[in-house]
Design a protein around this motif. Structure first.
Motif, PDB file in Angstrom:
ATOM      1  N   LEU A 177       0.830  -1.204   0.000  1.00  0.00           N
ATOM      2  CA  LEU A 177       0.000   0.000   0.000  1.00  0.00           C
ATOM      3  C   LEU A 177       0.869   1.260   0.000  1.00  0.00           C
ATOM      4  N   VAL A 178       1.941   1.241   0.772  1.00  0.00           N
ATOM      5  CA  VAL A 178       2.841   2.406   0.822  1.00  0.00           C
ATOM      6  C   VAL A 178       3.493   2.619  -0.538  1.00  0.00           C
ATOM      7  N   ASN A 179       3.957   1.580  -1.145  1.00  0.00           N
ATOM      8  CA  ASN A 179       4.632   1.695  -2.432  1.00  0.00           C
ATOM      9  C   ASN A 179       3.683   2.163  -3.537  1.00  0.00           C
ATOM     10  N   ALA A 180       2.384   1.855  -3.396  1.00  0.00           N
ATOM     11  CA  ALA A 180       1.417   2.198  -4.443  1.00  0.00           C
ATOM     12  C   ALA A 180       0.817   3.590  -4.266  1.00  0.00           C
ATOM     13  N   GLU A 181       1.251   4.336  -3.240  1.00  0.00           N
ATOM     14  CA  GLU A 181       0.630   5.625  -2.900  1.00  0.00           C
ATOM     15  C   GLU A 181      -0.886   5.415  -2.771  1.00  0.00           C
ATOM     16  N   THR A 182      -1.320   4.980  -1.604  1.00  0.00           N
ATOM     17  CA  THR A 182      -2.704   4.584  -1.381  1.00  0.00           C
ATOM     18  C   THR A 182      -3.452   5.657  -0.603  1.00  0.00           C
ATOM     19  N   TRP A 183      -4.611   6.014  -1.145  1.00  0.00           N
ATOM     20  CA  TRP A 183      -5.499   6.981  -0.501  1.00  0.00           C
ATOM     21  C   TRP A 183      -6.615   6.197   0.179  1.00  0.00           C
ATOM     22  N   LEU A 184      -6.667   6.285   1.487  1.00  0.00           N
ATOM     23  CA  LEU A 184      -7.596   5.488   2.276  1.00  0.00           C
ATOM     24  C   LEU A 184      -8.784   6.336   2.727  1.00  0.00           C
ATOM     25  N   THR A 185      -9.979   5.778   2.543  1.00  0.00           N
ATOM     26  CA  THR A 185     -11.153   6.422   3.107  1.00  0.00           C
ATOM     27  C   THR A 185     -11.177   6.195   4.606  1.00  0.00           C
ATOM     28  N   ALA A 186     -12.131   6.813   5.267  1.00  0.00           N
ATOM     29  CA  ALA A 186     -12.215   6.665   6.722  1.00  0.00           C
ATOM     30  C   ALA A 186     -12.431   5.212   7.116  1.00  0.00           C
ATOM     31  N   ASN A 187     -13.339   4.536   6.445  1.00  0.00           N
ATOM     32  CA  ASN A 187     -13.619   3.134   6.782  1.00  0.00           C
ATOM     33  C   ASN A 187     -12.422   2.234   6.482  1.00  0.00           C
ATOM     34  N   GLU A 188     -11.722   2.522   5.384  1.00  0.00           N
ATOM     35  CA  GLU A 188     -10.544   1.719   5.041  1.00  0.00           C
ATOM     36  C   GLU A 188      -9.430   1.916   6.055  1.00  0.00           C
ATOM     37  N   ALA A 189      -9.258   3.149   6.523  1.00  0.00           N
ATOM     38  CA  ALA A 189      -8.219   3.416   7.520  1.00  0.00           C
ATOM     39  C   ALA A 189      -8.519   2.689   8.821  1.00  0.00           C
ATOM     40  N   VAL A 190      -9.788   2.661   9.205  1.00  0.00           N
ATOM     41  CA  VAL A 190     -10.170   1.939  10.423  1.00  0.00           C
ATOM     42  C   VAL A 190      -9.981   0.438  10.239  1.00  0.00           C
ATOM     43  N   ALA A 191     -10.330  -0.070   9.051  1.00  0.00           N
ATOM     44  CA  ALA A 191     -10.189  -1.510   8.794  1.00  0.00           C
ATOM     45  C   ALA A 191      -8.736  -1.944   8.870  1.00  0.00           C
ATOM     46  N   LEU A 192      -7.810  -1.078   8.432  1.00  0.00           N
ATOM     47  CA  LEU A 192      -6.391  -1.412   8.487  1.00  0.00           C
ATOM     48  C   LEU A 192      -5.808  -1.220   9.886  1.00  0.00           C
ATOM     49  N   GLY A 193      -6.502  -0.490  10.749  1.00  0.00           N
ATOM     50  CA  GLY A 193      -5.981  -0.227  12.087  1.00  0.00           C
ATOM     51  C   GLY A 193      -5.224   1.079  12.199  1.00  0.00           C
TER      52      GLY A 193
END
Length: 378
Positions: A177-193
């Motif tokens: 995810l870091v290498n791909a420059e990932t933009w996380l929504t609020a729900n995605e950020a919570v899901a990842l921790g």
């Protein structure tokens, strides 16, 4: 060369971030002594061109009493990674009393900084962006190899910062995810921790001032770019003071007294009508104009037109033109000047009586006849 000294590790982007003047940063205590908390707003770029870690840590240290809850609100595209790591560590040292709040965007170094908080609350319409470090350098092959080594080391620092917030995250997936420059929504950020809670969505697009800088990223969401491209909301208009209360009776009395003193009482009614008693300045201007019109009409020997000209709202120049036309048409030939007329015209001068030959002859004839009669009687 020593690569650490000249290097600044930025976002993975196409160019060096430009200095942005628009940012909002504040550290303040709110609430009473029993419910005191510290609020920090990081709305702008992180680094020497915006909000530095040194400034952040010093201000926090001056405000912190060791027991008050600390809320750090972020709306930032990031910036200098090392400043972001320093802010991360400063928040981490606060322990459980620290909450990071992502109000709109925590990208790059800002996401690293926010993940230092014990609890991260991200607004429902906010985003969190993670990516590789980026820098620029010059030198020979050996210098550039050392720079590459530094970038690898800083990547490990980034991974460690995120894993400190989300220890159960799959490291391989995190690196992808870091290498791909990932933009996380609020729900995605919570899901990842990387965030603990989705908060209420708010509208926050001011104080970024970073629309152009945001375009440096490779995968910035088009909706976010479009939002930042919108013109800023106009400043609220200056409050307009209410018009002063006008005393109409006082203004009417002013007109009456001034006209009576100037001997133009016939102009009282048209002046009250034309001015509508709006304010004192309007009344004063109308009185001055009426007196000038009256003086011109008197000087031209046409005082009867004063009322007509004042009622029509004519100024002195217009009245001169009207009077000139009337004088030429009447054949009087008086010259109009700007001098004030005398209050009372002087009595006409007594002119010498012109000689009358027939009367003189008759008088002489009568005198001679009287003399002849006297001689005969004697």
């Amino acid at each position: 060369m020593n690569p650490l000294k000249p290097l600044r590790i930025f976002n993975k982007a196409k160019g060096q971030p430009q200095v942005q003047d628009q940012h909002w940063y504040s550290v303040k205590a709110v609430g009473d002594a029993g419910q005191r908390s510290i609020e920090i707003y990081v709305y702008g770029e992180i680094g020497t061109w915006g909000i530095t870690a040194n400034q952040f840590v010093q201000d926090l240290r001056a405000m912190d009493d060791g027991v008050s809850p600390v809320i750090a609100a972020f709306n930032s595209i990031g910036g200098d990674l090392f400043d972001g790591l320093a802010i991360h560590n400063a928040l981490s040292r606060l322990g459980e009393r620290c909450t990071a709040r992502i109000d709109a965007l925590a990208a790059s170094a800002a996401s690293v900084a926010a993940c230092g908080a014990h609890k991260v609350v991200i607004a429902a319409n906010a985003m969190l962006m993670i990516h590789n470090p980026w820098t620029f350098a010059g030198g020979d092959a050996e210098d550039l190899r050392r720079v590459a080594d530094v970038l690898d080391q800083t990547l490990e620092a980034i991974i460690a910062a995120y894993k400190s917030k989300a220890p159960n995250i799959d490291e391989a997936e995190l690196r992808r995810l870091v290498n791909a420059e990932t933009w996380l929504t609020a729900n995605e950020a919570v899901a990842l921790g990387l965030a603990d809670e989705v908060g209420e969505g708010v509208t926050v697009k001011a104080c970024l001032g970073q629309g152009a800088a945001l375009q440096r990223f490779q995968h910035a969401p088009k909706t976010l770019l479009a939002q930042l491209a919108e013109p800023p909301e106009p400043e609220p208009p200056e409050p307009i003071d209410p018009p002063p209360v006008v005393d109409a009776s006082k203004l009417a009395l002013m007109i009456t007294q001034s006209c009576t003193q100037a001997g133009i009482s016939n102009l009282i009614e048209p002046l009250i009508t034309s001015t509508k008693l709006v304010d004192e300045a309007t009344v004063q201007a109308a009185l001055t104009r009426a007196k000038a019109v009256n003086d011109l009409c008197v000087a031209a020997r046409f005082p009867e037109f004063t009322l007509e000209f004042v009622s029509a709202g004519l100024d002195a120049e217009a009245v001169r033109g009207r009077l000139f036309d009337k004088l030429v048409g009447s054949g009087k030939g008086f010259e109009i000047d700007n001098s004030l007329p005398l209050q009372n015209d002087p009595p006409p001068k007594v002119q010498a009586k012109q000689p009358d030959p027939p009367s003189i002859w008759a008088a002489r004839k009568g005198a001679q006849t009287g003399q002849t009669s006297s001689s005969k009687g004697a």
